[in-house]
Write a protein that holds these residues in place. Structure first.
Motif, PDB file in Angstrom:
ATOM      1  N   GLU A  21      -2.582 -57.555  41.553  1.00  0.00           N
ATOM      2  CA  GLU A  21      -3.485 -58.248  42.050  1.00  0.00           C
ATOM      3  C   GLU A  21      -4.700 -57.498  42.223  1.00  0.00           C
ATOM      4  N   TRP A  22      -4.854 -56.681  41.982  1.00  0.00           N
ATOM      5  CA  TRP A  22      -5.832 -55.805  41.529  1.00  0.00           C
ATOM      6  C   TRP A  22      -7.351 -55.928  40.167  1.00  0.00           C
ATOM      7  N   GLN A  23      -6.210 -55.579  39.244  1.00  0.00           N
ATOM      8  CA  GLN A  23      -6.500 -56.058  37.719  1.00  0.00           C
ATOM      9  C   GLN A  23      -6.645 -57.579  37.787  1.00  0.00           C
ATOM     10  N   LEU A  24      -6.154 -58.644  38.274  1.00  0.00           N
ATOM     11  CA  LEU A  24      -5.953 -60.072  38.012  1.00  0.00           C
ATOM     12  C   LEU A  24      -7.293 -60.808  38.752  1.00  0.00           C
ATOM     13  N   ARG A  25      -7.326 -59.604  39.679  1.00  0.00           N
ATOM     14  CA  ARG A  25      -9.121 -59.678  40.462  1.00  0.00           C
ATOM     15  C   ARG A  25     -10.148 -59.444  39.496  1.00  0.00           C
ATOM     16  N   ARG A  26     -10.368 -58.640  38.845  1.00  0.00           N
ATOM     17  CA  ARG A  26     -11.030 -57.789  38.053  1.00  0.00           C
ATOM     18  C   ARG A  26     -11.158 -58.384  36.930  1.00  0.00           C
ATOM     19  N   THR A  27     -10.207 -58.893  36.163  1.00  0.00           N
ATOM     20  CA  THR A  27     -10.210 -60.078  35.274  1.00  0.00           C
ATOM     21  C   THR A  27     -10.919 -61.338  35.672  1.00  0.00           C
ATOM     22  N   ARG A  28     -10.432 -61.884  36.531  1.00  0.00           N
ATOM     23  CA  ARG A  28     -11.160 -63.023  37.223  1.00  0.00           C
ATOM     24  C   ARG A  28     -12.687 -62.926  37.569  1.00  0.00           C
ATOM     25  N   ASN A  29     -12.714 -61.811  38.028  1.00  0.00           N
ATOM     26  CA  ASN A  29     -14.523 -61.261  37.601  1.00  0.00           C
ATOM     27  C   ASN A  29     -15.189 -61.631  36.467  1.00  0.00           C
ATOM     28  N   ARG A  30     -15.209 -60.921  35.728  1.00  0.00           N
ATOM     29  CA  ARG A  30     -15.174 -60.538  34.688  1.00  0.00           C
ATOM     30  C   ARG A  30     -15.329 -61.523  33.639  1.00  0.00           C
ATOM     31  N   ILE A  31     -14.590 -62.512  33.566  1.00  0.00           N
ATOM     32  CA  ILE A  31     -15.301 -64.176  33.378  1.00  0.00           C
ATOM     33  C   ILE A  31     -15.177 -65.305  33.919  1.00  0.00           C
ATOM     34  N   ARG A  32     -16.035 -64.759  35.416  1.00  0.00           N
ATOM     35  CA  ARG A  32     -17.090 -65.183  35.470  1.00  0.00           C
ATOM     36  C   ARG A  32     -17.881 -65.216  35.331  1.00  0.00           C
ATOM     37  N   GLU A  33     -18.720 -63.693  34.759  1.00  0.00           N
ATOM     38  CA  GLU A  33     -20.059 -62.887  34.704  1.00  0.00           C
ATOM     39  C   GLU A  33     -19.958 -63.437  33.198  1.00  0.00           C
ATOM     40  N   LEU A  34     -18.745 -63.409  32.177  1.00  0.00           N
ATOM     41  CA  LEU A  34     -18.829 -63.845  30.995  1.00  0.00           C
ATOM     42  C   LEU A  34     -18.921 -65.360  31.323  1.00  0.00           C
ATOM     43  N   GLU A  35     -18.711 -66.292  32.059  1.00  0.00           N
ATOM     44  CA  GLU A  35     -19.544 -67.762  31.667  1.00  0.00           C
ATOM     45  C   GLU A  35     -20.037 -68.466  31.912  1.00  0.00           C
ATOM     46  N   VAL A  36     -20.961 -67.313  33.045  1.00  0.00           N
ATOM     47  CA  VAL A  36     -22.918 -67.186  33.274  1.00  0.00           C
ATOM     48  C   VAL A  36     -23.204 -66.552  32.299  1.00  0.00           C
TER      49      VAL A  36
END
Length: 119
Positions: A21-36
């Motif tokens: 779950e921690w890894q998934l949160r980090r990955t989703r945050n990284r995806i949002r950063e990359l989308e921006v």
């Protein structure tokens, strides 16, 4: 836990689930950063492309048509023309250069025109 001090399968799986779950949160945050970042890069690319293009604002009533740089805030939103077409437009008697964005900058030297050549 068992008496030997080993971690039970249930505890191992709970720990694994927490880590995943921690890894998934980090990955989703990284995806949002990359989308921006991707959206920002796309807008920058579009602005750069607009600055290398031109637009003609059609004639209105008694006004003359106006040639604008692609990024000029006074120009219409659609209808980019290329460099060659912009040079041709500068030669047309019914089209004048925008006094705000100065689309003729760089075009006159390239086309051999000078302000005195313009009617």
């Amino acid at each position: 836990m068992s008496d030997s001090g080993d971690i039970s399968d249930l505890d191992k799986n709970r720990a694994l689930a927490d880590w995943l779950e921690w890894q998934l949160r980090r990955t989703r945050n990284r995806i949002r950063e990359l989308e921006v970042k991707e959206r920002q890069e796309q807008r920058a690319h579009e602005r750069a492309q607009a600055e290398q293009s031109w637009k003609i604002q059609p004639k209105r009533s008694r006004d003359t048509a106006t040639l604008h740089r692609g990024g000029c805030s006074l120009s219409p939103q659609l209808g980019f023309i290329n460099r060659e077409e912009a040079i041709i437009a500068l030669n047309e008697p019914g089209i004048e250069a925008c006094r705000v964005c100065h689309p003729e900058t760089g075009l006159r030297a390239a086309s051999g025109l000078s302000r005195s050549d313009r009617p």
